[in-house]
Design a protein around this motif. Sequence first.
Motif, PDB file in Angstrom:
ATOM      1  N   ALA A 118      59.657  -5.327 -43.884  1.00  0.00           N
ATOM      2  CA  ALA A 118      59.024  -6.397 -44.884  1.00  0.00           C
ATOM      3  C   ALA A 118      59.173  -7.826 -44.030  1.00  0.00           C
ATOM      4  O   ALA A 118      59.536  -8.592 -44.593  1.00  0.00           O
ATOM      5  CB  ALA A 118      59.670  -6.427 -46.245  1.00  0.00           C
ATOM      6  N   GLY A 119      59.097  -7.737 -42.703  1.00  0.00           N
ATOM      7  CA  GLY A 119      59.047  -9.055 -41.882  1.00  0.00           C
ATOM      8  C   GLY A 119      57.733  -9.449 -41.942  1.00  0.00           C
ATOM      9  O   GLY A 119      56.874  -9.588 -42.575  1.00  0.00           O
ATOM     10  N   ALA A 120      57.628 -10.266 -40.677  1.00  0.00           N
ATOM     11  CA  ALA A 120      56.476 -11.096 -40.288  1.00  0.00           C
ATOM     12  C   ALA A 120      55.057 -10.319 -40.542  1.00  0.00           C
ATOM     13  O   ALA A 120      54.068 -10.577 -40.877  1.00  0.00           O
ATOM     14  CB  ALA A 120      56.720 -11.768 -39.122  1.00  0.00           C
ATOM     15  N   VAL A 121      55.054  -9.019 -40.034  1.00  0.00           N
ATOM     16  CA  VAL A 121      54.003  -8.275 -40.000  1.00  0.00           C
ATOM     17  C   VAL A 121      53.751  -7.617 -41.322  1.00  0.00           C
ATOM     18  O   VAL A 121      52.675  -7.671 -41.968  1.00  0.00           O
ATOM     19  CB  VAL A 121      53.921  -7.089 -38.906  1.00  0.00           C
ATOM     20  N   GLY A 122      54.844  -6.792 -41.981  1.00  0.00           N
ATOM     21  CA  GLY A 122      54.565  -6.275 -43.162  1.00  0.00           C
ATOM     22  C   GLY A 122      54.536  -7.068 -44.309  1.00  0.00           C
ATOM     23  O   GLY A 122      53.625  -6.570 -45.167  1.00  0.00           O
ATOM     24  N   GLN A 123      54.735  -8.123 -44.340  1.00  0.00           N
ATOM     25  CA  GLN A 123      54.476  -9.246 -45.485  1.00  0.00           C
ATOM     26  C   GLN A 123      52.874  -9.641 -45.427  1.00  0.00           C
ATOM     27  O   GLN A 123      52.154  -9.323 -46.596  1.00  0.00           O
ATOM     28  CB  GLN A 123      55.224 -10.380 -45.613  1.00  0.00           C
ATOM     29  N   VAL A 124      52.462  -9.851 -44.363  1.00  0.00           N
ATOM     30  CA  VAL A 124      51.116 -10.206 -44.137  1.00  0.00           C
ATOM     31  C   VAL A 124      50.082  -9.115 -44.466  1.00  0.00           C
ATOM     32  O   VAL A 124      49.208  -9.133 -45.437  1.00  0.00           O
ATOM     33  CB  VAL A 124      50.729 -10.705 -42.849  1.00  0.00           C
ATOM     34  N   TYR A 125      50.492  -7.759 -44.034  1.00  0.00           N
ATOM     35  CA  TYR A 125      49.590  -6.680 -44.190  1.00  0.00           C
ATOM     36  C   TYR A 125      49.641  -6.161 -45.578  1.00  0.00           C
ATOM     37  O   TYR A 125      48.670  -5.907 -46.187  1.00  0.00           O
ATOM     38  CB  TYR A 125      50.149  -5.640 -43.251  1.00  0.00           C
ATOM     39  N   GLY A 126      50.902  -6.269 -46.119  1.00  0.00           N
ATOM     40  CA  GLY A 126      51.112  -5.659 -47.506  1.00  0.00           C
ATOM     41  C   GLY A 126      50.310  -6.757 -48.420  1.00  0.00           C
ATOM     42  O   GLY A 126      49.725  -6.250 -49.466  1.00  0.00           O
ATOM     43  N   TYR A 127      50.591  -7.997 -48.243  1.00  0.00           N
ATOM     44  CA  TYR A 127      49.666  -8.932 -48.932  1.00  0.00           C
ATOM     45  C   TYR A 127      48.120  -8.555 -49.175  1.00  0.00           C
ATOM     46  O   TYR A 127      47.517  -8.666 -50.090  1.00  0.00           O
ATOM     47  CB  TYR A 127      50.025 -10.333 -48.523  1.00  0.00           C
ATOM     48  N   HIS A 128      47.523  -8.258 -48.024  1.00  0.00           N
ATOM     49  CA  HIS A 128      46.325  -8.190 -47.959  1.00  0.00           C
ATOM     50  C   HIS A 128      45.694  -6.725 -48.485  1.00  0.00           C
ATOM     51  O   HIS A 128      44.714  -6.665 -48.961  1.00  0.00           O
ATOM     52  CB  HIS A 128      45.726  -8.270 -46.430  1.00  0.00           C
ATOM     53  N   PHE A 129      46.698  -5.670 -48.341  1.00  0.00           N
ATOM     54  CA  PHE A 129      46.363  -4.628 -48.942  1.00  0.00           C
ATOM     55  C   PHE A 129      46.407  -4.615 -50.320  1.00  0.00           C
ATOM     56  O   PHE A 129      45.527  -4.129 -51.109  1.00  0.00           O
ATOM     57  CB  PHE A 129      47.534  -3.505 -48.433  1.00  0.00           C
ATOM     58  N   GLN A 130      47.165  -5.538 -50.963  1.00  0.00           N
ATOM     59  CA  GLN A 130      47.266  -5.928 -52.424  1.00  0.00           C
ATOM     60  C   GLN A 130      46.200  -6.344 -52.861  1.00  0.00           C
ATOM     61  O   GLN A 130      45.456  -6.141 -53.988  1.00  0.00           O
ATOM     62  CB  GLN A 130      48.564  -6.410 -52.818  1.00  0.00           C
TER      63      GLN A 130
END
Length: 376
Positions: free
Chosen positions: A60-72
């Motif tokens: 849930a770092g710099a990449v995970g947060q951004v990708y997770g947000y857009h998946f949601q």
Amino acid sequence: MSAAALGARRPLAPDRPSGWWRPPFVAPPLGRGAAGSAVVLHSAPLSSEVGRVKVLLIGAGAVGQVYGYHFQRGGAEVAFYVRGRYAAATRAGFDLYPLNRKSPRAAPVRFEGFEVLTDWAAVAAGGFDIVVICVSSTALRKGGWLTELAGALGDATLVNLTPGIEDLVLITERVPFEQVVSGLIGLLSYPGPLPGETLPSPGMVYWVPPLTKMAFSGPEARTRGVVTALTRGGLRSKRVDDVQAAAAFAGPALQFLVVALELSGWRFAPLRRDKALLALASRATHEAHAVAAARFGGRRPFATRLARPWVLRWVTRLVPRVAPVDMELFFEKHFTKVGDQTEHGLRTLIRLADEYDLPRDAMTGLLARLVDHRER
């Protein structure tokens, strides 16, 4: 392992039946609120007639947060897998600052409403459709977690975003090749604020360069599902023939520019004046391209011919003018954090050059300077 074995590539898996899943709705545009207030964007309720895709992000770092947000935002049900000591902070949610909007630093976008998992039994029971690896190449090799993930994966599509030239081999020793989608990160993301940057609250700042799409390759149906989910969530993506080969040719120019920048104290001006260092980085890039050509076959892309000292010097002038971020500070903060990944990637390319009996003097020289610099 022999050079022939290292260079061997498996063919793309046959396409799976169409209609693997369909994203349920088009996400609303990024919102804005009053200065200093967060804009909370929740996924719209989904019809019970349409299955909701479940996405797990590893990290849930710099990449995970951004990708997770857009998946949601695209309608997915999102979860994170993190180590226990990060669970509480992750459950608290995140403030994000997408720079591709008006007044991007005036107020954060709130990202919350996701599940947080800390054990593989919960992952196995989660019934996930997509699992995304959002860690560094070196983290991929630490501990036995990758094997545990493989055991908990089920039939989920595994998306790998790590940049290493051998990372896919490591993963497909544990997960069927036909189940894996490879991705190339095409955005800039960092925990803000950087020194001199003003934000209402700390959060993850990210920017997608104009006309950029996130690239993915793999089995057609699985790749299409990932691409569509992210695009529906506002992060434009595309399917390409071979992300691994593309990264192997495109990556070294950035990687060795970063090394040269670190050797110049993370400042562009001293780097531009150091003709010998620019020449060394240029020669190292061409050596790495030769490794990529030996490993993946085919001719080198025309763009690889542009890895010249004068082009690198021009890039150091252009990038700060285009990006809405202090790029010197960004490079220093981000690549200091993943410095072990930079060194690992360079050592891997040198080893592969030896395997293929290719020149690697410039890469070796660059590595020697980097190690000496870090030991001072």
